[in-house]
Write a protein that holds these residues in place. Structure first.
Motif, PDB file in Angstrom:
ATOM      1  N   UNK A 120       0.839  -1.201   0.000  1.00 25.07           N
ATOM      2  CA  UNK A 120       0.000   0.000   0.000  1.00 25.07           C
ATOM      3  C   UNK A 120       0.870   1.246   0.000  1.00 25.07           C
ATOM      4  N   UNK A 121       1.886   1.222   0.849  1.00 23.68           N
ATOM      5  CA  UNK A 121       2.785   2.363   0.954  1.00 23.68           C
ATOM      6  C   UNK A 121       3.431   2.674  -0.385  1.00 23.68           C
ATOM      7  N   UNK A 122       3.958   1.651  -1.025  1.00 23.09           N
ATOM      8  CA  UNK A 122       4.706   1.919  -2.245  1.00 23.09           C
ATOM      9  C   UNK A 122       3.822   2.204  -3.444  1.00 23.09           C
ATOM     10  N   UNK A 123       2.630   1.626  -3.440  1.00 16.57           N
ATOM     11  CA  UNK A 123       1.707   1.978  -4.521  1.00 16.57           C
ATOM     12  C   UNK A 123       1.329   3.446  -4.425  1.00 16.57           C
ATOM     13  N   UNK A 124       1.080   3.889  -3.191  1.00 12.43           N
ATOM     14  CA  UNK A 124       0.756   5.307  -3.006  1.00 12.43           C
ATOM     15  C   UNK A 124       1.932   6.169  -3.430  1.00 12.43           C
ATOM     16  N   UNK A 125       3.133   5.694  -3.101  1.00  9.45           N
ATOM     17  CA  UNK A 125       4.317   6.477  -3.449  1.00  9.45           C
ATOM     18  C   UNK A 125       4.469   6.609  -4.955  1.00  9.45           C
ATOM     19  N   UNK A 126       4.287   5.497  -5.668  1.00  8.50           N
ATOM     20  CA  UNK A 126       4.392   5.538  -7.134  1.00  8.50           C
ATOM     21  C   UNK A 126       3.326   6.471  -7.715  1.00  8.50           C
ATOM     22  N   UNK A 127       2.122   6.341  -7.200  1.00  6.76           N
ATOM     23  CA  UNK A 127       1.012   7.194  -7.644  1.00  6.76           C
ATOM     24  C   UNK A 127       1.379   8.666  -7.509  1.00  6.76           C
ATOM     25  N   UNK A 128       1.870   9.029  -6.307  1.00  9.18           N
ATOM     26  CA  UNK A 128       2.180  10.441  -6.060  1.00  9.18           C
ATOM     27  C   UNK A 128       3.326  10.905  -6.951  1.00  9.18           C
ATOM     28  N   UNK A 129       4.402  10.137  -6.977  1.00  8.51           N
ATOM     29  CA  UNK A 129       5.563  10.589  -7.738  1.00  8.51           C
ATOM     30  C   UNK A 129       5.252  10.709  -9.222  1.00  8.51           C
ATOM     31  N   UNK A 130       4.486   9.767  -9.732  1.00  2.90           N
ATOM     32  CA  UNK A 130       4.147   9.793 -11.150  1.00  2.90           C
ATOM     33  C   UNK A 130       3.310  11.022 -11.487  1.00  2.90           C
ATOM     34  N   UNK A 131       2.273  11.242 -10.690  1.00  2.00           N
ATOM     35  CA  UNK A 131       1.348  12.320 -11.043  1.00  2.00           C
ATOM     36  C   UNK A 131       1.913  13.695 -10.766  1.00  2.00           C
ATOM     37  N   UNK A 132       2.824  13.807  -9.827  1.00  5.11           N
ATOM     38  CA  UNK A 132       3.355  15.142  -9.565  1.00  5.11           C
ATOM     39  C   UNK A 132       4.326  15.583 -10.636  1.00  5.11           C
ATOM     40  N   UNK A 133       4.822  14.635 -11.418  1.00  6.93           N
ATOM     41  CA  UNK A 133       5.859  14.986 -12.383  1.00  6.93           C
ATOM     42  C   UNK A 133       5.368  15.070 -13.804  1.00  6.93           C
ATOM     43  N   UNK A 134       4.067  14.928 -14.022  1.00 10.24           N
ATOM     44  CA  UNK A 134       3.538  15.081 -15.375  1.00 10.24           C
ATOM     45  C   UNK A 134       2.825  16.425 -15.453  1.00 10.24           C
ATOM     46  N   UNK A 135       3.040  17.187 -16.510  1.00 13.42           N
ATOM     47  CA  UNK A 135       2.276  18.430 -16.648  1.00 13.42           C
ATOM     48  C   UNK A 135       0.806  18.100 -16.792  1.00 13.42           C
ATOM     49  N   UNK A 136      -0.014  18.937 -16.199  1.00 10.56           N
ATOM     50  CA  UNK A 136      -1.446  18.642 -16.178  1.00 10.56           C
ATOM     51  C   UNK A 136      -2.035  18.594 -17.576  1.00 10.56           C
ATOM     52  N   UNK A 137      -1.552  19.466 -18.465  1.00 18.90           N
ATOM     53  CA  UNK A 137      -2.103  19.493 -19.823  1.00 18.90           C
ATOM     54  C   UNK A 137      -1.865  18.169 -20.522  1.00 18.90           C
ATOM     55  N   UNK A 138      -0.644  17.646 -20.345  1.00 20.82           N
ATOM     56  CA  UNK A 138      -0.318  16.363 -20.964  1.00 20.82           C
ATOM     57  C   UNK A 138      -1.226  15.277 -20.404  1.00 20.82           C
ATOM     58  N   UNK A 139      -1.387  15.300 -19.084  1.00 23.37           N
ATOM     59  CA  UNK A 139      -2.240  14.291 -18.446  1.00 23.37           C
ATOM     60  C   UNK A 139      -3.657  14.374 -18.960  1.00 23.37           C
ATOM     61  N   UNK A 140      -4.179  15.609 -19.069  1.00 19.17           N
ATOM     62  CA  UNK A 140      -5.572  15.777 -19.512  1.00 19.17           C
ATOM     63  C   UNK A 140      -5.759  15.279 -20.936  1.00 19.17           C
ATOM     64  N   UNK A 141      -4.830  15.659 -21.821  1.00 14.58           N
ATOM     65  CA  UNK A 141      -4.987  15.257 -23.217  1.00 14.58           C
ATOM     66  C   UNK A 141      -4.863  13.743 -23.342  1.00 14.58           C
ATOM     67  N   UNK A 142      -3.916  13.156 -22.599  1.00 15.10           N
ATOM     68  CA  UNK A 142      -3.798  11.712 -22.635  1.00 15.10           C
ATOM     69  C   UNK A 142      -5.063  11.065 -22.097  1.00 15.10           C
TER      70      UNK A 142
END
Lengths: 393, 387
Positions: A120-142
């Motif tokens: 649980x800890x590491x899944x949350x960590x991956x989730x946070x690290x991944x999403x904080x490092x993608x620009x929101x526009x890229x995420x939205x378009x994807x």
């Protein structure tokens, strides 16, 4: 005896610190205002040279364009002002829902990040690290083109149990339309809320008196549900008629249809902001000193109880200010809806600017709208922050 | 202490007021041109009669002072050394940028023609890719000198947006594209459909108008740029996509499966596309306009980049000679050099060459000339005489 020199000589103003500080501030303010006045005057001159004047009377003109999603009635023969209102309501919808959902998801993610369970800890960590490092526009378009537009076409819709239809024109959810006895049912709901509150108050008083607190919230909710169900079945005919979505021609009809643009912008914003919120929550929880946790354990409070009664109230004081910033970010980021075709206030402003040519006026209005929304949000959050702060004696 | 602050404050206020009073109010000056110098009264002391032989030339009437803004753009462009042109970057055939960063297209070639007219060098252009939403603001603010981005001429744009539309270079109409396997052949079959369209265009308004006239319901799916619009259409988010027919042809080429889409045989509106300039500089407007006419005239006179030198050597028709700068001073009247038209045709080509290079039968974006032929061949291209 000499007269003692107790009278202070007056400090000349060029050496008086207090005066100098005051003078510096005034001069700075004057310079800033002069700069702003120059820029404004420059703009007005430029516009006049082009033969364009500033004014808001154009808002009464007919818009001539349609808007795909609207919460209020709107057609192309309505004014620009009404079109702007439609966009504004869309933005508010996305912002408010986004704030609520991203907070809930953020709390879950933040607590998960602190879990002792490795996965649980590491899944949350991956989730946070991944999403904080993608620009929101890229995420939205994807998210929009890669996920929601890839749903099957209307003719081959996926039907989930409960008659939920998934297509790339939208997701259809069963909804209810008010029947004849809907107002009667509403009265029952009101009575249910009243009774539930009463039960809650009585039980809390009883618990305080006897020293053993019963499950107040559960009993209140139970009373409300019982009354609501009674109200539902007592009526001669069901107060809400089931409105199931179905495929008709090109599109879905019936039920509540959520367009892919709306779902993409809402889910994209919620997921993106929840990563940041998770870190904020984690910081808040970790700011509570370990002694508090140990004391709670010593008192016999179990995990979730100690979290709810001891840790969270103290963590909130650290969480609220950064959380306010994240809310404001979410509200402003909703303007990226223009990239995926959701008609929010910025998108409508863009269309109005193009059709009427009044860029300066319209952008002034839309900036004020965002500013107002942000100010109201931060005002409320600061009030709440004041209320829960530690009162030191 | 309070006294010092008060004195200082009042000094600052007095200073600011004096400053505001002394500044010449430029914002309130009449925008329409400089007033003539104040008339000076002079006493005539002596009258002298002088007889002078004036060689033949008739006295020219004194020219009125040109309006403010006249000649400003040309001077700015010449000082800068290059033309800044607003173009499209996402429509093959009209304005498109390839992976090496080179711009090409029908509208891009027009920019090169203007640069050739001004500098004698078609490479002296800086291209700015502007979206439909920002193109007019970019033009109004002076960010770009000329907008050549398949822009439709409309009354509201001519007036409200403070722009002047140069003569139409491409007569187009709005069309609708649908997947071939949908079996749709008429607009009526699109009742209740979702239609992809681009924001900030006349297309959006025309779509609303046409469907309102036909009494059909529809849902618009509106996107910011052509790429997004056509991605959504290709994914099936909407049942049809609408824009100018030329753009439909061009964009179909870059769809995943071009042969799976058909363009309906309906024209929903008139879309005269042409370059646009700002209000306020008549000389710049004339230059832009007569560049267009030079392209038409080149084709009309049968002058192309290949035979122009030969034509120049053997020209006998006075209009052709004036056109090429062998006679008269047409270029000078525009503020350019006399070989402006020669440079345009030699370095960029005449209308037919530009058209065939970008939209001709050998290109993937082939559009039959139709209305875009010379008036002598049944089209609408007609240049005023060069005199």
């Amino acid at each position: 005896m000499e007269k003692s020199q107790l009278t202070r000589r007056a400090i000349p103003f060029w050496r008086d610190e207090r005066f100098l500080r005051f003078a510096a501030q005034v001069i700075f303010l004057v310079l800033v205002l002069a700069g702003a006045a120059f820029l404004f005057g420059n703009m007005v001159t430029g516009l006049q040279k082009q033969g364009m004047a500033l004014g808001y009377s154009f808002l009464g003109q007919l818009s001539g364009f349609d808007i795909g999603e609207k919460l209020i009635e709107y057609s192309r023969s309505d004014t620009y002002a009404r079109a702007f209102l439609v966009g504004l309501l869309n933005t508010l919808l996305v912002s408010v829902l986004g704030i609520i959902l991203s907070t809930a998801l953020g709390v879950v993610v933040g607590v998960a990040r602190l879990s002792t369970n490795y996965l649980v800890n590491h899944m949350a960590r991956v989730y946070i690290e991944f999403l904080r490092n993608i620009p929101l526009l890229v995420l939205l378009i994807f998210w929009y083109t890669g996920v929601f537009l890839k749903f099957p076409r209307v003719k081959q819709a996926i039907v989930l149990p409960g008659q939920v239809l998934l297509t790339n024109r939208g997701v259809g959810i069963p909804w209810g339309t008010p029947g004849e006895h809907f107002t009667g049912f509403l009265w029952f709901l009101a009575a249910g809320i009243g009774l539930g509150l009463l039960v809650g108050i009585v039980l809390t008083w009883w618990g305080r008196r006897t020293g053993r607190m019963p499950l107040v919230i559960i009993w209140s909710l139970l009373t409300f549900l019982v009354v609501a169900l009674c109200g539902w079945f007592i009526q001669p005919s069901p107060p809400l008629n089931a409105d199931l979505p179905y495929v008709k021609g090109f599109n879905l009809e019936g039920g509540l249809i959520l367009s892919p643009e709306f779902m993409a912008i809402l889910s994209g914003l919620v997921i993106y902001t929840s990563a940041f919120n998770g870190e904020v929550v984690r910081a808040g929880i970790q700011s509570v000193s370990k002694g508090q946790v140990e004391a709670a354990r010593a008192l016999g409070l179990r995990g979730l109880q100690s979290l709810r009664l001891v840790i969270f109230p103290q963590a909130l004081r650290v969480i609220i200010p950064p959380l306010t910033s994240q809310y404001l970010n979410l509200a402003k980021n909703s303007s990226l809806a223009i990239a995926i075709g959701y008609p929010d206030v910025f998108y409508v402003t863009n269309t109005i600017v193009n059709q009427s040519g009044r860029a300066v006026e319209m952008f002034a209005v839309v900036m004020s709208v965002y500013l107002l929304f942000s100010l109201i949000t931060s005002l409320f959050m600061n009030w709440y922050n004041q209320r829960i702060r530690l009162v030191e004696r | 202490m309070n006294r010092k602050m008060l004195v200082f404050l009042s000094l600052v206020v007095a200073f600011t007021m004096a400053l505001a009073g002394c500044t010449t109010p430029t914002a309130t000056a009449p925008a329409g041109g400089g007033e003539p110098a104040p008339v000076q009264t002079v006493e005539v002391i002596k009258t002298v009669v002088v007889t002078v032989e004036v060689p033949g030339a008739t006295a020219e009437p004194p020219k009125p002072p040109p309006p403010a803004g006249y000649g400003v753009t040309l001077k700015t462009v010449q000082e800068r050394g290059r033309l800044i042109c607003g173009v499209n970057s996402q429509v093959p055939g009209f304005g498109f940028v390839d992976s090496a960063g080179n711009f090409s297209g029908f509208d891009v070639d027009y920019c090169r023609a203007v640069a050739a007219a001004i500098f004698g060098d078609p490479t002296k252009v800086e291209y700015r890719a502007v979206t439909a939403s920002e193109r007019f603001t970019a033009l109004q603010s002076g960010e770009i000198d000329i907008l050549s981005r398949n822009t439709t001429w409309s009354l509201v744009r001519d007036t409200e947006l403070a722009t002047n539309f140069v003569h139409t270079t491409f007569y187009d109409g709005q069309g609708m594209m649908v997947p071939k396997d949908s079996g749709i052949t008429t607009l009526e079959q699109l009742a209740g459909a979702t239609i992809c369209v681009q924001t900030g265009t006349t297309t959006e308004l025309n779509l609303a108008d046409t469907f309102a006239e036909l009494g059909l319901e529809y849902t618009p799916a509106v996107y910011e740029n052509p790429d997004q619009t056509f991605i959504a259409y290709a994914e099936g988010r909407c049942d049809a996509v609408t824009t100018d027919k030329s753009q439909l042809v061009a964009r179909r080429v870059v769809l995943p499966d071009p042969s799976a889409h058909i363009i309906l045989d309906v024209t929903m509106s008139k879309e005269p596309l042409g370059p646009v300039v700002r209000h306020g500089d008549d000389q710049w407007f004339d230059i832009a306009q007569w560049t267009v006419f030079a392209l038409f005239a080149g084709e009309e006179f049968g002058i192309s980049s290949e035979n122009i030198d030969q034509v120049k050597a053997e020209a006998t028709n006075p209009e052709v000679k004036r056109f090429l700068g062998l006679e008269g001073d047409l270029g000078l009247k525009l503020g350019l050099t006399n070989d402006w038209a020669y440079n345009i045709i030699k370095l960029v080509g005449n209308y037919a060459e530009i058209y065939n290079r970008n939209l001709g039968p050998d290109t993937p974006t082939y559009i039959p000339r139709g209305l875009n032929s010379l008036y002598t061949e049944g089209g609408l291209l007609y240049s005023p005489p060069f005199r």
